[in-house]
Structures are given as structure tokens and as C-alpha cells.
Design a protein around this motif. Structure first.
Motif, PDB file in Angstrom:
ATOM      1  N   LEU A 258       0.826  -1.211   0.000  1.00 25.24           N
ATOM      2  CA  LEU A 258       0.000   0.000   0.000  1.00 25.24           C
ATOM      3  C   LEU A 258       0.862   1.263   0.000  1.00 25.24           C
ATOM      4  N   VAL A 259       2.012   1.216   0.671  1.00 23.78           N
ATOM      5  CA  VAL A 259       2.937   2.346   0.642  1.00 23.78           C
ATOM      6  C   VAL A 259       3.389   2.615  -0.793  1.00 23.78           C
ATOM      7  N   ILE A 260       3.783   1.551  -1.476  1.00 24.19           N
ATOM      8  CA  ILE A 260       4.255   1.679  -2.861  1.00 24.19           C
ATOM      9  C   ILE A 260       3.130   2.164  -3.769  1.00 24.19           C
ATOM     10  N   LEU A 261       1.923   1.648  -3.560  1.00 20.57           N
ATOM     11  CA  LEU A 261       0.772   2.080  -4.365  1.00 20.57           C
ATOM     12  C   LEU A 261       0.433   3.538  -4.069  1.00 20.57           C
ATOM     13  N   GLY A 262       0.404   3.908  -2.795  1.00 21.93           N
ATOM     14  CA  GLY A 262       0.072   5.279  -2.412  1.00 21.93           C
ATOM     15  C   GLY A 262       1.029   6.288  -3.011  1.00 21.93           C
ATOM     16  N   HIS A 263       2.311   5.956  -3.016  1.00 23.58           N
ATOM     17  CA  HIS A 263       3.310   6.847  -3.597  1.00 23.58           C
ATOM     18  C   HIS A 263       3.195   6.921  -5.111  1.00 23.58           C
ATOM     19  N   SER A 264       2.522   5.964  -5.707  1.00 16.87           N
ATOM     20  CA  SER A 264       2.386   5.934  -7.168  1.00 16.87           C
ATOM     21  C   SER A 264       1.413   6.970  -7.696  1.00 16.87           C
ATOM     22  N   PHE A 265       0.648   7.595  -6.821  1.00 18.81           N
ATOM     23  CA  PHE A 265      -0.260   8.655  -7.242  1.00 18.81           C
ATOM     24  C   PHE A 265       0.442  10.015  -7.295  1.00 18.81           C
ATOM     25  N   PHE A 266       1.671  10.060  -6.770  1.00 18.46           N
ATOM     26  CA  PHE A 266       2.433  11.306  -6.783  1.00 18.46           C
ATOM     27  C   PHE A 266       3.255  11.439  -8.066  1.00 18.46           C
ATOM     28  N   PHE A 267       3.691  12.635  -8.331  1.00 20.84           N
ATOM     29  CA  PHE A 267       4.727  12.922  -9.340  1.00 20.84           C
ATOM     30  C   PHE A 267       4.348  12.529 -10.765  1.00 20.84           C
ATOM     31  N   THR A 268       3.078  12.362 -11.048  1.00 23.86           N
ATOM     32  CA  THR A 268       2.678  11.963 -12.397  1.00 23.86           C
ATOM     33  C   THR A 268       2.429  13.164 -13.303  1.00 23.86           C
TER      34      THR A 268
ATOM     35  N   PHE B 202      -0.340  14.800 -13.169  1.00 24.84           N
ATOM     36  CA  PHE B 202      -1.786  14.863 -13.379  1.00 24.84           C
ATOM     37  C   PHE B 202      -2.550  15.311 -12.138  1.00 24.84           C
ATOM     38  N   ASP B 203      -1.825  15.540 -11.019  1.00 22.95           N
ATOM     39  CA  ASP B 203      -2.483  15.947  -9.769  1.00 22.95           C
ATOM     40  C   ASP B 203      -3.594  14.956  -9.424  1.00 22.95           C
ATOM     41  N   LEU B 204      -3.242  13.678  -9.328  1.00 23.69           N
ATOM     42  CA  LEU B 204      -4.231  12.614  -9.194  1.00 23.69           C
ATOM     43  C   LEU B 204      -4.930  12.572  -7.847  1.00 23.69           C
ATOM     44  N   VAL B 205      -4.429  13.312  -6.854  1.00 22.40           N
ATOM     45  CA  VAL B 205      -5.096  13.310  -5.556  1.00 22.40           C
ATOM     46  C   VAL B 205      -6.005  14.525  -5.413  1.00 22.40           C
ATOM     47  N   ASN B 206      -6.323  15.148  -6.532  1.00 23.55           N
ATOM     48  CA  ASN B 206      -7.259  16.269  -6.553  1.00 23.55           C
ATOM     49  C   ASN B 206      -8.689  15.734  -6.460  1.00 23.55           C
TER      50      ASN B 206
ATOM     51  N   TYR C  44     -10.134  13.995  -9.864  1.00 23.89           N
ATOM     52  CA  TYR C  44      -9.950  12.532  -9.873  1.00 23.89           C
ATOM     53  C   TYR C  44     -10.424  11.962  -8.538  1.00 23.89           C
ATOM     54  N   PHE C  45     -11.728  11.892  -8.360  1.00 22.99           N
ATOM     55  CA  PHE C  45     -12.268  11.488  -7.060  1.00 22.99           C
ATOM     56  C   PHE C  45     -11.891  10.046  -6.708  1.00 22.99           C
ATOM     57  N   GLY C  46     -11.842   9.166  -7.717  1.00 25.23           N
ATOM     58  CA  GLY C  46     -11.473   7.767  -7.466  1.00 25.23           C
ATOM     59  C   GLY C  46     -10.082   7.650  -6.896  1.00 25.23           C
ATOM     60  N   TYR C  47      -9.119   8.314  -7.525  1.00 26.76           N
ATOM     61  CA  TYR C  47      -7.748   8.306  -7.023  1.00 26.76           C
ATOM     62  C   TYR C  47      -7.687   8.938  -5.637  1.00 26.76           C
ATOM     63  N   TYR C  48      -8.397  10.031  -5.482  1.00 29.09           N
ATOM     64  CA  TYR C  48      -8.421  10.747  -4.203  1.00 29.09           C
ATOM     65  C   TYR C  48      -8.932   9.838  -3.083  1.00 29.09           C
ATOM     66  N   TYR C  49      -9.971   9.074  -3.371  1.00 31.75           N
ATOM     67  CA  TYR C  49     -10.568   8.199  -2.368  1.00 31.75           C
ATOM     68  C   TYR C  49      -9.611   7.071  -1.998  1.00 31.75           C
ATOM     69  N   ILE C  50      -9.007   6.434  -3.015  1.00 32.55           N
ATOM     70  CA  ILE C  50      -8.051   5.348  -2.770  1.00 32.55           C
ATOM     71  C   ILE C  50      -6.847   5.876  -2.007  1.00 32.55           C
ATOM     72  N   PHE C  51      -6.362   7.033  -2.418  1.00 28.57           N
ATOM     73  CA  PHE C  51      -5.208   7.650  -1.775  1.00 28.57           C
ATOM     74  C   PHE C  51      -5.484   7.922  -0.295  1.00 28.57           C
TER      75      PHE C  51
ATOM     76  N   ILE D 152       9.735   9.198 -21.563  1.00 30.13           N
ATOM     77  CA  ILE D 152       8.725   8.633 -22.454  1.00 30.13           C
ATOM     78  C   ILE D 152       7.569   9.603 -22.656  1.00 30.13           C
ATOM     79  N   ASP D 153       7.303  10.411 -21.629  1.00 36.23           N
ATOM     80  CA  ASP D 153       6.246  11.426 -21.678  1.00 36.23           C
ATOM     81  C   ASP D 153       4.870  10.799 -21.931  1.00 36.23           C
ATOM     82  N   LEU D 154       4.533   9.809 -21.092  1.00 39.46           N
ATOM     83  CA  LEU D 154       3.213   9.176 -21.198  1.00 39.46           C
ATOM     84  C   LEU D 154       2.123  10.168 -20.804  1.00 39.46           C
ATOM     85  N   LYS D 155       1.000  10.104 -21.474  1.00 41.98           N
ATOM     86  CA  LYS D 155      -0.097  11.033 -21.229  1.00 41.98           C
ATOM     87  C   LYS D 155      -1.270  10.391 -20.492  1.00 41.98           C
ATOM     88  N   ASN D 156      -1.392   9.080 -20.587  1.00 45.86           N
ATOM     89  CA  ASN D 156      -2.522   8.382 -19.970  1.00 45.86           C
ATOM     90  C   ASN D 156      -2.227   8.110 -18.495  1.00 45.86           C
ATOM     91  N   HIS D 157      -2.977   8.738 -17.605  1.00 48.24           N
ATOM     92  CA  HIS D 157      -2.683   8.609 -16.169  1.00 48.24           C
ATOM     93  C   HIS D 157      -2.938   7.202 -15.641  1.00 48.24           C
TER      94      HIS D 157
END
Length: 328
Positions: free
Chosen positions: A19-29, A31-35, A39-46, A285-290
Motif C-alpha cells: 500500500l505504501v508503494i501504491l500510495g506513492h504511485s499517485f504522486f509525481f505523475t 496529473f495531480d491525481l489526488v485532486n 480525480y475522485f477515485g484516485y483521491y478516495y483510494i489515496f 517517455i512522456d506518457l499522457k494516460n494517467h
């Protein structure tokens, strides 16, 4: 006397470090995934992960500390298990953080910060070590007294009140006050653990449903006040403990057991692989798909750290430097 081994605690730590590794995976993308709005789904999981994943490790540490010990051996073991890895990883961290400062989010990791403020990405090791420094005193004069539970109430109250007097960063005193609550809860839990496991209410599947429903409602309000922030880790821990006991009952899962036994190695290595894959996926690589970024970020880190932990376990000096209980 040989200490009893609890396989479910290995599973529990394995779940926690994943869960630590997964939680950190929402950072630095990028895309501001914890907004919450975007991104309510990411925010909730985070929020779910961050509400209990680190208190979980302090609960386990407190649980395993409730045993007989000698003072000299106790401090030597904590120096080997925590202080040496802390010093080693911060020395290793210093070089790339300054040579490649443009690729990291925080290039500052001075000697002052390492000694007094837990470094950049090693606060857990530092805080746990500081708790262990004062543990023998607390154990003798508070934990083993008749009305030991009063101290737990005291910790709960001062954390719910979030008193400014305890909001001190030096030596991570603010974190010590907060996480000592869960460390002490784990210590007390050890006294009643076997009875709890045999209790019909605890083994009833309905408890899963009740805890899950309560956690969903609670999590929605999680960030709104200090009371929910203090209480929610207990709910997350109970859910994970029940799940770990279920896994132990039906299967022997070597992968999860390995992750749990080597959770310290996973924790120490994660920031390095996070930096590498963040640069690779986002900047090179500059991936665009979050969705793809999060999946790749998480899976690549987990696989790389897992393989690295296997290698570290086979090399005695590395195993020692990362806090494993192997003699050189």
C-alpha cells in the motif's frame, strides 16, 4: 525463550508496504491525481491508504515489543535494525540527490536534516528509532503499571485536540506523539490477542461488512477533523488484520510473506526506484494516460524492489546494512 512467530503479521506488513508503494504511485505523475474534484477515485483510494498504512507498522512494532528483553541487547538490536540502515541509506541518498538535483523534488538533505529532522524520505525509520530510545523507560514506568490504559487515553486525547505544544518538528517529536498512540495500542493488543482471535464476533464475517461500511462513511469525512484522523487507523488495521488471518487460514502466500519480512528494505528502496521510473515514464517517455502511468509506476517499482530485496538477502554485508537479522 524463543519468540513466537506470527505469520499473519508478516502478511499484515506485506499488505502495508504494498500500500505504501501504491500510495506513492499517485504522486509525481503531473496529473495531480489526488485532486478531489478532478480525480475522485484516485483521491478516495489515496486517502484510504494514507489513513492507516503507516500507523499499521507502528502497531505491529508495539505488538512485537511486548516481550521480555535485556536493555543492552535491546539497544544493540535497534541500532542494527534501524540506525545503521538509516545512516547508510541517507549517505547513499545524498550523492544522487545533489548530482541530479533537477530530477528530484527535493535536493536538500543536509547533515543537520539527517540528525535532527529524519532526512528526506526516512522519517519512519527515524521516528520508530526515537520511540525505541524511550521505550524501556515507558515500558517500566507506564506500560507495565496497573492503569496502563490511561496513557493510551491521554495520547488519543492530545492527538485529537492537536495541541500546538506538541507540534514540534525537531527529532520528529510531533510524529512521536502521534505514532506512539498506535505503538502503544499494538503493545496492549498483544495481551489480548489470542482471546480476540478466538472471539466469535471477531471471526464473524459480518464484522467485515460493518467495518467496511463504517470505513467508507468515515473516510469521506476523513480529512475534515483530527478525530477521524486519529480513529480511522484502528479501523484500517482491523480490516487488514482480519484479511491477513483469512489468508493464513487458507493459504501460505510466500510473496506476501517475503514482502512483510523485508518491508524495511522495500521502504528504504522505494524512493530511489520512484525517482528512476518517474523520470523515465513522465519526463523521458512522456506518457499522457494517467491510468497507464499509475499501473506502470506501481508494478515496475514493486517488481524492481522485490528483485533487489532477494539480491540484498543473498549478500551478507548488504543484508546487514539494510537491517536484516543476518550475521556477517
Amino acid at each position: 525463550m524463543k519468540n513466537e512467530h506470527y505469520l499473519e503479521l508478516d502478511y499484515l506488513k506485506g499488505i502495508g508496504i504494498i500500500l505504501v508503494i501504491l500510495g506513492h504511485s499517485f504522486f509525481f505523475t503531473g496529473f495531480d491525481l489526488v485532486n478531489k474534484e478532478r480525480y475522485f477515485g484516485y483521491y478516495y483510494i489515496f486517502n484510504f491508504i494514507y489513513s492507516f498504512h503507516m500507523p499499521l507498522f507502528f502497531i505491529v512494532a508495539g505488538f512485537l515489543s511486548n516481550k521480555e528483553y535485556g536493555i543492552k541487547y535491546f539497544y544493540i538490536s535497534k541500532i542494527k535494525r534501524l540506525l545503521i540502515p538509516y545512516i547508510f541509506i541517507n549517505i547513499i541518498d545524498y550523492i544522487p540527490r545533489h548530482l541530479f538535483s533537477s530530477f528530484v523534488n527535493n535536493s536538500s538533505n543536509s547533515l543537520v536534516r539527517v540528525i535532527f529532522y529524519s532526512g528526506v524520505a526516512t522519517w519512519f525509520v527515524y521516528t520508530l528509532f526515537m520511540i525505541f530510545l524511550i521505550f524501556p523507560v515507558l515500558d517500566k514506568y507506564i506500560f507495565k503499571k496497573d492503569k496502563y490504559y490511561i496513557f493510551l487515553y491521554f495520547l488519543l486525547i492530545i492527538n485529537m485536540l492537536n495541541l500546538e505544544i506538541f507540534n514540534v518538528n525537531i527529532f520528529t517529536l510531533n510524529r512521536i506523539v502521534f505514532y506512539l498512540t498506535y505503538f502503544y495500542f499494538g503493545y496492549i493488543l498483544k495481551n489480548y490477542y489470542e482471546k480476540i482471535k478466538q472471539n466469535k464476533c471477531f471471526n464473524n464475517g459480518l464484522l467485515y461488512v460493518v467495518l467496511s461500511i463504517f470505513s467508507i462513511f468515515f473516510l469521506y469525512k476523513y480529512s475534515e477533523n483530527n478525530i477521524t484522523k486519529v480513529i480511522y487507523p484502528f479501523i484500517g488495521f482491523m480490516l487488514c488484520l482480519k484479511f491477513s488471518l483469512s489468508l493464513k487460514r487458507y493459504k501460505n502466500i510466500k510473496f506476501l510473506e517475503f514482502c512483510g519480512k523485508n518491508s524495511l528494505i522495500f521502504y528504504l528502496l522505494e524512493p530511489f526506484f520512484a525517482a528512476i521510473y518517474r523520470v523515465g515514464l513522465v519526463k523521458v517517455i512522456d506518457l499522457k494516460n494517467h491510468y497507464i502511468i499509475v499501473i506502470l509506476f506501481f508494478s515496475l517499482k514493486l517488481i524492481s524492489i522485490y528483485i533487489s530485496a532477494i539480491i540484498i538477502n543473498k549478500i551478507k554485508i548488504l543484508s546487514f546494512l539494510f537491517g536484516n537479522k543476518k550475521k556477517i
